[in-house]
Design a protein around this motif. Structure first.
Motif, PDB file in Angstrom:
ATOM      1  N   LYS A  29      10.887   0.635 -10.248  1.00 35.74           N
ATOM      2  CA  LYS A  29       9.906   0.461 -11.311  1.00 35.74           C
ATOM      3  C   LYS A  29       8.524   0.179 -10.713  1.00 35.74           C
ATOM      4  CE  LYS A  29       8.825  -2.745 -15.080  1.00 35.74           C
ATOM      5  NZ  LYS A  29       9.256  -4.008 -15.740  1.00 35.74           N
ATOM      6  N   VAL A  30       7.479   0.716 -11.327  1.00 40.74           N
ATOM      7  CA  VAL A  30       6.104   0.441 -10.918  1.00 40.74           C
ATOM      8  C   VAL A  30       5.499  -0.532 -11.932  1.00 40.74           C
ATOM      9  CG1 VAL A  30       3.824   1.410 -10.428  1.00 40.74           C
ATOM     10  CG2 VAL A  30       5.890   2.733  -9.897  1.00 40.74           C
ATOM     11  N   ASN A  31       5.317  -1.800 -11.510  1.00 46.04           N
ATOM     12  CA  ASN A  31       4.744  -2.797 -12.414  1.00 46.04           C
ATOM     13  C   ASN A  31       3.258  -2.560 -12.653  1.00 46.04           C
ATOM     14  OD1 ASN A  31       7.150  -4.149 -12.789  1.00 46.04           O
ATOM     15  ND2 ASN A  31       6.808  -5.539 -11.080  1.00 46.04           N
ATOM     16  N   GLU A  36       9.595   7.017   1.482  1.00 47.16           N
ATOM     17  CA  GLU A  36       9.854   8.214   2.279  1.00 47.16           C
ATOM     18  C   GLU A  36       9.243   7.992   3.651  1.00 47.16           C
ATOM     19  OE1 GLU A  36       9.709  12.633   0.904  1.00 47.16           O
ATOM     20  OE2 GLU A  36       7.709  12.145   1.661  1.00 47.16           O
ATOM     21  N   ASN A  37      10.108   7.959   4.667  1.00 48.71           N
ATOM     22  CA  ASN A  37       9.647   7.688   6.038  1.00 48.71           C
ATOM     23  C   ASN A  37       8.832   6.395   6.102  1.00 48.71           C
ATOM     24  OD1 ASN A  37      10.810  10.114   6.970  1.00 48.71           O
ATOM     25  ND2 ASN A  37       8.968  11.265   6.391  1.00 48.71           N
ATOM     26  N   ARG A  38       9.346   5.352   5.429  1.00 51.80           N
ATOM     27  CA  ARG A  38       8.750   4.010   5.419  1.00 51.80           C
ATOM     28  C   ARG A  38       7.423   3.927   4.680  1.00 51.80           C
ATOM     29  NH1 ARG A  38       9.873   1.353  11.449  1.00 51.80           N
ATOM     30  NH2 ARG A  38      12.135   1.651  11.433  1.00 51.80           N
ATOM     31  N   LEU A  39       7.059   4.982   3.969  1.00 54.60           N
ATOM     32  CA  LEU A  39       5.827   4.980   3.192  1.00 54.60           C
ATOM     33  C   LEU A  39       6.175   5.036   1.715  1.00 54.60           C
ATOM     34  CD1 LEU A  39       2.706   5.192   3.089  1.00 54.60           C
ATOM     35  CD2 LEU A  39       2.978   7.680   3.127  1.00 54.60           C
ATOM     36  N   TRP A  40       5.574   4.131   0.938  1.00 54.78           N
ATOM     37  CA  TRP A  40       5.807   4.113  -0.495  1.00 54.78           C
ATOM     38  C   TRP A  40       4.974   5.200  -1.179  1.00 54.78           C
ATOM     39  CZ3 TRP A  40       9.425   1.611  -3.207  1.00 54.78           C
ATOM     40  CH2 TRP A  40      10.065   0.514  -2.609  1.00 54.78           C
ATOM     41  N   ARG A  41       5.602   5.858  -2.138  1.00 54.90           N
ATOM     42  CA  ARG A  41       4.912   6.864  -2.946  1.00 54.90           C
ATOM     43  C   ARG A  41       5.196   6.606  -4.417  1.00 54.90           C
ATOM     44  NH1 ARG A  41       5.591   9.913   1.786  1.00 54.90           N
ATOM     45  NH2 ARG A  41       3.848  11.355   2.195  1.00 54.90           N
ATOM     46  N   PRO A  44      -4.710   7.254  -1.779  1.00 50.92           N
ATOM     47  CA  PRO A  44      -4.311   5.900  -1.384  1.00 50.92           C
ATOM     48  C   PRO A  44      -4.265   4.994  -2.610  1.00 50.92           C
ATOM     49  CG  PRO A  44      -6.029   6.739   0.064  1.00 50.92           C
ATOM     50  CD  PRO A  44      -5.938   7.701  -1.090  1.00 50.92           C
ATOM     51  N   CYS A  45      -3.293   4.093  -2.631  1.00 52.39           N
ATOM     52  CA  CYS A  45      -3.168   3.204  -3.776  1.00 52.39           C
ATOM     53  C   CYS A  45      -2.554   1.879  -3.347  1.00 52.39           C
ATOM     54  CB  CYS A  45      -2.308   3.839  -4.873  1.00 52.39           C
ATOM     55  SG  CYS A  45      -0.560   4.029  -4.410  1.00 52.39           S
ATOM     56  N   ILE A  46      -2.656   0.925  -4.245  1.00 51.05           N
ATOM     57  CA  ILE A  46      -1.956  -0.349  -4.106  1.00 51.05           C
ATOM     58  C   ILE A  46      -1.005  -0.439  -5.280  1.00 51.05           C
ATOM     59  CG2 ILE A  46      -2.193  -2.860  -4.054  1.00 51.05           C
ATOM     60  CD1 ILE A  46      -5.045  -2.410  -2.984  1.00 51.05           C
ATOM     61  N   MET A  47       0.239  -0.753  -5.014  1.00 56.79           N
ATOM     62  CA  MET A  47       1.231  -0.790  -6.075  1.00 56.79           C
ATOM     63  C   MET A  47       2.000  -2.101  -6.060  1.00 56.79           C
ATOM     64  SD  MET A  47       4.126   1.788  -4.486  1.00 56.79           S
ATOM     65  CE  MET A  47       2.928   2.940  -3.795  1.00 56.79           C
ATOM     66  N   TRP A  48       2.469  -2.467  -7.236  1.00 51.68           N
ATOM     67  CA  TRP A  48       3.366  -3.604  -7.368  1.00 51.68           C
ATOM     68  C   TRP A  48       4.736  -3.031  -7.734  1.00 51.68           C
ATOM     69  CZ3 TRP A  48      -1.717  -3.837  -7.846  1.00 51.68           C
ATOM     70  CH2 TRP A  48      -2.389  -4.977  -7.386  1.00 51.68           C
ATOM     71  N   LYS A  64       0.845  -1.189   0.000  1.00 50.39           N
ATOM     72  CA  LYS A  64       0.000   0.000   0.000  1.00 50.39           C
ATOM     73  C   LYS A  64       0.884   1.244   0.000  1.00 50.39           C
ATOM     74  CE  LYS A  64      -3.919  -2.073   2.432  1.00 50.39           C
ATOM     75  NZ  LYS A  64      -4.804  -1.991   3.632  1.00 50.39           N
ATOM     76  N   GLY A  65       0.362   2.330  -0.533  1.00 53.89           N
ATOM     77  CA  GLY A  65       1.130   3.557  -0.553  1.00 53.89           C
ATOM     78  C   GLY A  65       0.263   4.724  -0.975  1.00 53.89           C
ATOM     79  N   LEU A  66       0.912   5.759  -1.513  1.00 51.75           N
ATOM     80  CA  LEU A  66       0.210   6.958  -1.958  1.00 51.75           C
ATOM     81  C   LEU A  66       0.605   7.276  -3.390  1.00 51.75           C
ATOM     82  CD1 LEU A  66       0.605   9.325   1.141  1.00 51.75           C
ATOM     83  CD2 LEU A  66      -1.467   8.102   0.448  1.00 51.75           C
ATOM     84  N   PHE A  67      -0.389   7.585  -4.202  1.00 56.98           N
ATOM     85  CA  PHE A  67      -0.127   8.108  -5.534  1.00 56.98           C
ATOM     86  C   PHE A  67      -0.154   9.630  -5.417  1.00 56.98           C
ATOM     87  CE2 PHE A  67      -1.941   9.831  -9.520  1.00 56.98           C
ATOM     88  CZ  PHE A  67      -0.859   9.546 -10.348  1.00 56.98           C
TER      89      PHE A  67
END
Length: 287
Positions: free
Chosen positions: A148-150, A128-133, A106-110, A93-96
């Motif tokens: 890379k964002v699959n 960034e600070n343990r959060l994926w963006r 909020p988003c789900i990323m591979w 999980k992360g942020l777009f």
């Protein structure tokens, strides 16, 4: 929104797992239960994974594949053509981040492999600070490691509407209660006998709350209440309605035992359909 290389979405992963179970002769009604056993999950969590697009992790997919003697590639969840060392990528999980960091969703990323400066992508991921963006490459900070964002799924949060089952063999009352609740911000379904609601529970269906008549046909609702308490939503609030205490058809000692043992709330009929009732229901259902 996704990159040019397609990854597996939550829905496609669930479809592949369900297809695997079907091939392994697991009946459709038993698939959520079987997944719960394999992954040591609650029934409701397993049901969400198979039917509502809840997140999957690579380790969970590997456990399911190995349980049935398969590999990720053999069930269509590998990225490489026959390359079993490649998988759908790390799901997280992360942020777009859109519009030069003005908006975040909020988003789900591979997340795929680390990118080098010479490789250009439309979107990249970083921590960034343990959060994926995920950001457009042009808006990515210079001092971070890029990946890379699959695949990317934007999570559009919708307001949760509490679902309520109304069970009463007096059809007119059940319909009136259903219509009143639907007009008051709930999503209510009316049932006129125990058979119909029991069928829904048997198939794994759940509601956020229940409004039950105590006397249903020639029996009480105690058996139905027990089924709810052993269903996928055992803690759902239950409001029990009765207008038969004064007539003697409803045994007060029996009602007291059910209140104590099965955690239900009693309301006397006729019940007033007003704002007090809806406020009480919203509070009970956590809405």
């Amino acid at each position: 929104m996704h990159s040019s290389e397609q990854g597996a979405s939550s829905q496609s992963i669930a479809a592949a797992v369900k297809d695997l179970m079907h091939r392994k002769q697991v009946p459709e009604r038993q698939q959520s239960k079987k997944l719960a056993e394999i992954l040591n999950l609650s029934y409701s969590h397993a049901h969400r994974k198979l039917n509502i697009g809840a997140d999957w992790t690579i380790s969970q997919l590997q456990v399911v594949a190995e349980f049935f003697g398969e590999t990720l590639a053999s069930i269509g969840l590998g990225e490489g053509a026959g390359n079993e060392s490649q998988t759908v990528g790390m799901m997280t999980k992360g942020l777009f981040v859109a519009a030069a960091r003005l908006h975040e969703y909020p988003c789900i990323m591979w997340v795929g492999e680390q990118l080098h400066a010479t490789r250009r992508m439309d979107f990249v991921a970083y921590q960034e600070n343990r959060l994926w963006r995920v950001v457009e490459t042009a808006n990515c900070p210079n001092n971070v490691v890029r990946y890379k964002v699959n695949k990317l799924e934007i999570v559009l949060k919708q307001p949760q509407v509490p679902t309520v089952a109304v069970v009463d063999d007096e059809q007119g009352f059940a319909d009136n209660m259903r219509d009143f609740l639907n007009e008051s911000g709930f999503k209510a379904t009316a049932f006129y006998n125990t058979t119909s609601i029991e069928r829904v529970l048997h198939e794994g269906g759940t509601f956020d709350g229940y409004i039950l008549d105590w006397i249903l046909g020639h029996r009480t609702a105690e058996g139905l209440i027990k089924q709810i308490r052993y269903s996928a939503s055992p803690a759902a609030p239950i409001f029990l309605l009765t207008g038969e205490v004064a007539s003697g058809l409803a045994d007060e000692d029996e009602l007291a035992r059910v209140i104590t043992q099965l955690d239900v709330q009693i309301r006397e009929k006729p019940i007033r359909l007003n704002q007090t009732l809806t406020a009480e229901l919203h509070k009970a259902f956590g809405a």
